[in-house]
Design a protein around this motif. Structure first.
Motif, PDB file in Angstrom:
ATOM      1  N   ASP A 126      70.031  33.820  43.072  1.00 56.50           N
ATOM      2  CA  ASP A 126      70.300  35.253  43.209  1.00 56.50           C
ATOM      3  C   ASP A 126      70.857  35.838  41.909  1.00 56.50           C
ATOM      4  OD1 ASP A 126      69.714  35.706  46.133  1.00 56.50           O
ATOM      5  OD2 ASP A 126      71.225  34.127  46.296  1.00 56.50           O
ATOM      6  N   VAL A 127      71.726  35.092  41.270  1.00 56.22           N
ATOM      7  CA  VAL A 127      72.267  35.531  39.978  1.00 56.22           C
ATOM      8  C   VAL A 127      71.146  35.604  38.948  1.00 56.22           C
ATOM      9  CG1 VAL A 127      73.806  34.935  38.073  1.00 56.22           C
ATOM     10  CG2 VAL A 127      74.582  34.667  40.439  1.00 56.22           C
ATOM     11  N   ARG A 128      70.276  34.578  38.942  1.00 59.47           N
ATOM     12  CA  ARG A 128      69.189  34.551  37.972  1.00 59.47           C
ATOM     13  C   ARG A 128      68.223  35.718  38.190  1.00 59.47           C
ATOM     14  NH1 ARG A 128      68.932  29.951  34.969  1.00 59.47           N
ATOM     15  NH2 ARG A 128      66.759  30.355  34.445  1.00 59.47           N
ATOM     16  N   ARG A 129      67.953  36.046  39.460  1.00 62.44           N
ATOM     17  CA  ARG A 129      67.061  37.187  39.740  1.00 62.44           C
ATOM     18  C   ARG A 129      67.680  38.488  39.237  1.00 62.44           C
ATOM     19  NH1 ARG A 129      65.393  34.262  44.364  1.00 62.44           N
ATOM     20  NH2 ARG A 129      67.200  34.988  45.564  1.00 62.44           N
ATOM     21  N   PHE A 130      68.972  38.634  39.438  1.00 65.11           N
ATOM     22  CA  PHE A 130      69.618  39.861  38.962  1.00 65.11           C
ATOM     23  C   PHE A 130      69.561  39.934  37.438  1.00 65.11           C
ATOM     24  CE2 PHE A 130      73.130  42.360  37.344  1.00 65.11           C
ATOM     25  CZ  PHE A 130      72.989  43.525  38.067  1.00 65.11           C
ATOM     26  N   LEU A 131      69.870  38.840  36.764  1.00 66.86           N
ATOM     27  CA  LEU A 131      69.833  38.846  35.303  1.00 66.86           C
ATOM     28  C   LEU A 131      68.428  39.114  34.794  1.00 66.86           C
ATOM     29  CD1 LEU A 131      72.233  35.895  34.390  1.00 66.86           C
ATOM     30  CD2 LEU A 131      72.759  38.333  34.542  1.00 66.86           C
ATOM     31  N   ASP A 132      67.426  38.589  35.468  1.00 69.76           N
ATOM     32  CA  ASP A 132      66.037  38.851  35.071  1.00 69.76           C
ATOM     33  C   ASP A 132      65.702  40.334  35.192  1.00 69.76           C
ATOM     34  OD1 ASP A 132      65.534  36.231  34.457  1.00 69.76           O
ATOM     35  OD2 ASP A 132      64.666  35.735  36.418  1.00 69.76           O
ATOM     36  N   SER A 133      66.339  41.017  36.144  1.00 67.26           N
ATOM     37  CA  SER A 133      66.059  42.447  36.351  1.00 67.26           C
ATOM     38  C   SER A 133      66.627  43.314  35.239  1.00 67.26           C
ATOM     39  CB  SER A 133      66.621  42.900  37.698  1.00 67.26           C
ATOM     40  OG  SER A 133      68.045  43.017  37.657  1.00 67.26           O
ATOM     41  N   LEU A 134      67.536  42.766  34.424  1.00 65.58           N
ATOM     42  CA  LEU A 134      68.147  43.552  33.352  1.00 65.58           C
ATOM     43  C   LEU A 134      67.156  43.831  32.226  1.00 65.58           C
ATOM     44  CD1 LEU A 134      71.625  41.789  32.946  1.00 65.58           C
ATOM     45  CD2 LEU A 134      71.093  43.853  34.267  1.00 65.58           C
ATOM     46  N   GLY A 135      66.211  42.912  32.012  1.00 61.32           N
ATOM     47  CA  GLY A 135      65.286  43.006  30.895  1.00 61.32           C
ATOM     48  C   GLY A 135      65.044  41.623  30.335  1.00 61.32           C
ATOM     49  N   PRO A 136      64.520  41.527  29.124  1.00 57.22           N
ATOM     50  CA  PRO A 136      64.269  40.226  28.513  1.00 57.22           C
ATOM     51  C   PRO A 136      65.532  39.365  28.530  1.00 57.22           C
ATOM     52  CG  PRO A 136      63.306  41.969  27.194  1.00 57.22           C
ATOM     53  CD  PRO A 136      64.122  42.637  28.245  1.00 57.22           C
ATOM     54  N   ARG A 137      65.374  38.128  29.020  1.00 60.05           N
ATOM     55  CA  ARG A 137      66.533  37.243  29.166  1.00 60.05           C
ATOM     56  C   ARG A 137      67.175  36.960  27.810  1.00 60.05           C
ATOM     57  NH1 ARG A 137      68.591  33.307  32.821  1.00 60.05           N
ATOM     58  NH2 ARG A 137      67.478  34.440  34.450  1.00 60.05           N
ATOM     59  N   GLY A 138      68.492  37.080  27.772  1.00 57.50           N
ATOM     60  CA  GLY A 138      69.233  36.815  26.553  1.00 57.50           C
ATOM     61  C   GLY A 138      70.683  37.194  26.744  1.00 57.50           C
TER      62      GLY A 138
END
Length: 541
Positions: A503-515
């Motif tokens: 769930d955390v990873r999905r939210f972070l992915d929604s922010l934009g390019p991972r970084g």
């Protein structure tokens, strides 16, 4: 003032008019007709100034509101600096010599120790306001030239109406009784090459003029230049070249002691640009001075701070410069490190002080600045002084009356005493099943925090870094109903970036390019924050 080589491409047309004219003047004066600066020291001052007249006439034709001072539509302020043009050597002071009949009133000071708005100096000259005009002489403690005060050649259209001045580097700002701003350029050279302009504002310092705002406590002129400063040092310790054009600001302290506003001859003629004061905008300053993009403030209880900051250094000029929040230390070709250098609290002065302070730049690389604070020691009046990097203050006695207001100055750190209320606002909203809150957004004070609650119960906090943006149109201070572009960057904590929670990873992915750092530009109003890249809308709560 945006001031790097990429801007040179945009200003080339405007500057070519001036530089081509000056090159022709140089050629006619001693270079055998060459269109290059073959030998600037041979250039005749009248040819140098005459080369500007065509530019003045051209500007006036398009800007009839300059008609109150048509001869000031030209001038060299805002043009590219060229080594030796005009020549800065030899240093002969003003035209008067020791023993000449005085032309200045006898009441003028015997020494000028502070850069203020009635008396000021750069490394070569000192200036004072008297009888509605300006007098000047060589700064003897630096040049060794002792001479009488001479009247500056002030244009007739405001001579007798001068009220305030401030000098730094090779420029001086003069303000008349109606608060109109005039700029004198070339004041590190011979007086024969001084040039005036009333131009102010976009595009590229060709606007039709500006006035100093009314509701301010004090102000100071600051100039960072290629020829004097050469480089400035970012928060990662990297030195960056100043560039082809100077960075010139009028820094103003608001009457509430909170607002540190800057106006710049390249930026819109408004009061929308500010620097966050110490203690996240809550510190109440009672004195201000600025030099070489270093701002110096003092509070009601003698607490003092300095900060290296201007439009370029802040991170706002992203159209022309490369900035990064990622660590830029030991990089081969580093971007400008963000956040910009922070406020540095200065040690307390070990004695009585007033709110009269002064800062002057010393040498290149933007590393050294001399701080001065009016005060007393051993029963004598004078000023405390030190380098901005030093820990101990020294005292110089002048035995002159104190002009500032005496402050309570306890030896302990009292910087958090009497802080002003915060201007931060709270915004909240939802994205899918996630609840998102920014509890402390202040358009001038970065960073803020993004608190996230996931439906699964996971909670975490991200950091929201923000900086201002380039504008050419005017707007009001702060936030209102008109969207204001804020350049944002979301910083993801390292431990969260490597989370295995889906769930955390999905939210972070929604922010934009991972970084670690994610772009997050915002259209901000007093009632909502619209995140362009994340498609969030957070409303005032």
């Amino acid at each position: 003032m945006p001031s790097r080589s990429r801007r040179a491409l945009l200003t080339a047309c405007a500057l070519t008019v001036v530089l081509a004219g000056l090159s022709a003047a140089s050629g006619s004066a001693g270079s055998g007709g060459s269109a290059a600066w073959a030998d600037p020291s041979d250039m005749d001052p009248q040819d140098y100034l005459g080369a500007l007249s065509g530019m003045s006439e051209s500007i006036i034709a398009d800007r009839p509101d300059m008609a109150r001072c048509p001869e000031l539509a030209g001038g060299t302020a805002g043009t590219k600096e060229v080594e030796g043009v005009p020549p800065r050597e030899p240093d002969n002071g003003n035209p008067l010599q020791a023993g000449d009949d005085p032309v200045a009133p006898a009441s003028l000071p015997h020494r000028v120790d502070f850069r203020g708005t009635r008396q000021t100096f750069n490394r070569r000259y000192e200036f004072v306001v008297a009888r509605g005009t300006v007098f000047y002489r060589s700064r003897a403690e630096v040049t060794g030239i002792h001479e009488p005060w001479d009247k500056l050649d002030v244009p007739e259209c405001f001579d007798g109406k001068v009220r305030m001045i401030s000098a730094d580097d090779d420029e001086m700002v003069v303000v008349d009784e109606d608060r109109w701003i005039y700029t004198l350029d070339g004041i590190l050279g011979d007086p024969a090459y001084f040039t005036w302009t009333l131009r102010w504002g976009p595009p590229f310092w060709t606007g039709s003029g500006n006035r100093l705002p009314v509701n301010i406590r004090t102000w100071s002129w600051s100039v960072l230049s290629q020829l004097e400063d050469k480089t400035w040092r970012d928060a990662a310790g990297n030195d960056h070249p100043v560039g082809d054009f100077k960075v010139s600001h009028i820094w103003m302290l608001g009457r509430d002691g909170r607002r540190l506003t800057y106006i710049d001859p390249w930026l819109p003629r408004d009061t929308s640009y500010e620097m966050c004061s110490p203690h996240r905008g809550r510190f109440r300053s009672v004195g201000l001075s600025a030099s070489g993009s270093t701002v110096f403030v003092i509070g009601r209880y003698g607490d003092m701070y300095t900060r290296l900051y201007d439009f370029d250094i802040s991170g706002a000029d992203s159209v022309f410069f490369d900035y990064s929040y990622a660590n830029q230390r030991n990089r081969q070709d580093p971007a400008i490190q963000l956040p910009s250098p922070a406020w540095q609290e200065q040690p307390k002065v070990p004695g009585p002080v007033t709110n009269r302070i002064s800062i002057e730049k010393v040498g290149a690389r933007s590393l050294h600045r001399t701080l001065r604070v009016e005060g007393r020691h051993g029963g004598r009046n004078g000023y405390w002084h030190k380098d901005v990097t030093a820990r101990r203050w020294r005292f110089t006695a002048t035995d002159r009356p104190l002009r500032g207001r005496l402050l309570r100055n306890p030896a302990r750190d009292t910087s958090a005493r009497g802080l002003l209320p915060s201007e931060a606002r709270r915004y909240a909203g939802a994205r899918g099943t996630a609840r998102i809150t920014v509890p402390d957004f202040n358009v001038y004070c970065s960073p803020a925090h993004i608190r996230v609650w996931l439906a699964t119960g996971q909670r975490f906090t991200l950091t929201l870094h923000t900086v201002d943006a380039i504008r050419q149109g005017t707007r009001a201070r702060g936030l209102d109903a008109v969207p204001r572009l804020v350049q944002g960057t979301i910083e993801v904590p390292g431990r969260l970036l490597h989370s295995r929670d889906p769930d955390v990873r999905r939210f972070l992915d929604s922010l934009g390019p991972r970084g670690r750092f994610v772009d997050a530009d915002i259209d901000a109003t007093v009632m909502r924050l619209d995140f362009r890249d994340q498609d969030w809308t957070l409303r005032r709560s």
